[in-house]
Design a protein around this motif. Sequence first.
Motif, short mmCIF file in Angstrom:
data_model
loop_
_atom_site.label_atom_id
_atom_site.label_comp_id
_atom_site.label_asym_id
_atom_site.label_seq_id
_atom_site.Cartn_x
_atom_site.Cartn_y
_atom_site.Cartn_z
N ASP A 15 13.90 -10.98 7.71
CA ASP A 15 14.36 -9.57 6.69
C ASP A 15 12.91 -9.01 6.28
N VAL A 16 12.97 -7.76 5.97
CA VAL A 16 11.93 -6.79 5.73
C VAL A 16 12.25 -6.44 4.18
N TYR A 17 11.44 -7.33 3.40
CA TYR A 17 11.21 -7.14 1.88
C TYR A 17 10.48 -6.01 1.80
N GLY A 18 11.01 -5.01 0.79
CA GLY A 18 10.37 -4.00 0.30
C GLY A 18 11.22 -2.63 1.03
N ALA A 19 11.83 -2.88 2.11
CA ALA A 19 12.73 -1.75 2.55
C ALA A 19 13.54 -1.41 1.57
N ALA A 20 14.01 0.08 1.54
CA ALA A 20 14.96 0.45 0.69
C ALA A 20 16.08 0.94 1.52
N VAL A 21 17.35 0.92 0.79
CA VAL A 21 18.36 1.10 1.44
C VAL A 21 19.36 2.03 0.82
N ARG A 22 20.28 2.70 1.28
CA ARG A 22 21.17 3.59 0.73
C ARG A 22 22.16 4.20 1.45
N GLY A 36 22.29 9.89 1.24
CA GLY A 36 22.71 10.97 0.35
C GLY A 36 22.63 10.28 -1.19
N GLY A 37 22.83 8.94 -1.07
CA GLY A 37 22.88 8.30 -2.10
C GLY A 37 21.48 7.76 -3.05
N ASN A 38 21.78 6.68 -3.62
CA ASN A 38 20.45 6.12 -4.40
C ASN A 38 20.08 4.98 -3.59
N TRP A 39 18.76 4.86 -3.74
CA TRP A 39 18.07 4.02 -2.86
C TRP A 39 18.15 2.61 -3.71
N GLN A 40 18.10 1.49 -2.86
CA GLN A 40 18.15 0.09 -3.50
C GLN A 40 17.13 -0.70 -2.78
N VAL A 41 16.00 -1.43 -3.50
CA VAL A 41 15.11 -2.12 -2.93
C VAL A 41 15.63 -3.65 -2.26
N ILE A 42 15.39 -3.98 -0.81
CA ILE A 42 15.72 -5.29 -0.48
C ILE A 42 14.35 -6.44 -0.77
N ARG A 43 14.54 -7.10 -1.66
CA ARG A 43 13.72 -8.15 -2.12
C ARG A 43 14.34 -9.39 -2.78
#
Length: 543
Positions: free
Chosen positions: A469-476, A479-486
């Motif tokens: 898994d890539v920590y620090g990547a952001a997902v949404r 068009g929505g709001n980003w959440q960070v994977i950590r």
Amino acid sequence: MAACCLLPTMVAAADDPWFIDVTADSGLRFEHFNGMTGKRLFAEMMGAGGALADFDNDGDLDVYLVQGTRFGHSPDDEHCDQLFLNALVPTGQARFEAGPKLPQAACHYGMGIATGDVDNDGDVDIYLVNFGRNELLLNDGQGRFTSATDTWQANDDRWSVAASFADFDNDGWLDLYIANYTDFSLDNQRECYNEAAELEYCGPNAYKPETDRLLRNDAGKGFIDVTAQMGLAKTSGAGLGVIAADFTGDSRADFFVANDQGLNRLWINHGERFIDDALLAGVAVNMEGKAEASMGVDAADFDADGDIDLFMTHLARETNTLYVNDGNGLFEDRTLSFGLGGSSLPYTGFGTAWRDFDGDGDLDLFVANGAVMRIDAQIAAGDPLPLREPNQVYEKSGDGFRDISAANPAVSGQLTVSRGAIFGDIDNDGDVDVIVTNNNGPAQVLENIAGSDGCWVGIAAYDNALQRDVYGAAVRIAGGNWQVIRSDGSYVAAHDPRRVLRSARCEEDLSVELRWLEGETERFDGVKPRQYHRLIRGTGKQQ
């Protein structure tokens, strides 16, 4: 799949309970032991935490719980950490069963834990921070661990409380930040007294604060101590919480460190060096210019404006503190205007996180409380550990937060000495559950019953070349709001790195965007809702 309703009509009412206590039915049988002797040893009331992660690679979250032991004793099998494996896959029911026996390296006086795949072999490894020797445990992929502390040069003999795995140099290998506390030891124990001249627990100012440590991952061959090289060696603080995030938007991992009764640190990553920007950024002290007893910390875009904000927990008679980012890396203490001041004053907060508990698309707050100064009424009642307080949960409501703890007796109905709060979806139903660790008491499993309705999708970001898994990547959702994977944040805890996203409508063809560490954005179309997905780097459509 037919489209479902809009989000606002699907979420639970705030006056309905969000959580139920399922500890008895979960199979999680764990009693923390703090080794208290009556001498009010400083370390005995500070731990301990745990982690949620898929340690055996079967698709569900397992639990690792950190244990204390007797002070001054060598590690033994009587009081050791415990691993519980989840039987959700294949049974369909979340239930925890005792996992493989842990090595003796898991039998020190434990505080907290960090989780991440340090050797890029596809499984979750563990770093244990202890009162004493820290330990690195490598996973064989099935939840069996061996100590690699010496071969990886990962030890730190000081009193460590928090740690964070993050790839600060963007080389594809997880590095390690260790937050150390004070130089308290059994040899320099002091006697501290309260206003009634009674023996009391000392605070951090009775001891010298420690320096933190930064270890760079040498491509899976071990760690190299780069604390001095990266500019961190000359700065000390009583560190209790640490979290990695890109606070400046330059695609580099920075570190925020919550220090107990001292200046917090915001280590901005400039590539060749870290520079502490906390004072200039406005997060070293509160709005009154005072350093607070910072314990737990979380970082997220709670106000959905595209930047990372900060929340941290504090001592009773201090408020918990919300720092709002202005988009340029400058923060303002907005605790009072967001309704987080008065309700936190009576309690001492530790574990905390922003999560969307009710499934309405915005981020709520959970706070685990437990005093550090003994409570008179509990002393009079003969309580051997008179530090018990209720926990709290806040609903994000409009432009503020509302304390809805009274509607959640599973959260606030018991008086406990809570320390860690661990967040993750233990039953894979699309909402965030909580495991609370209690000092010298049983761990609690709080099942979320409010957030699984509506339209959601669970995301893990995976890089086949890194095998992790890539920590620090952001997902949404596009068009929505980003959440960070950590997995870091809170207090003495590590969490489910997967992120649950909400959609206004349950359309079969959701589009999800991933922003990788280097800033590259990749789009994935045709992502089905109400499922968890591992999105593989390089397989989606490039933007």
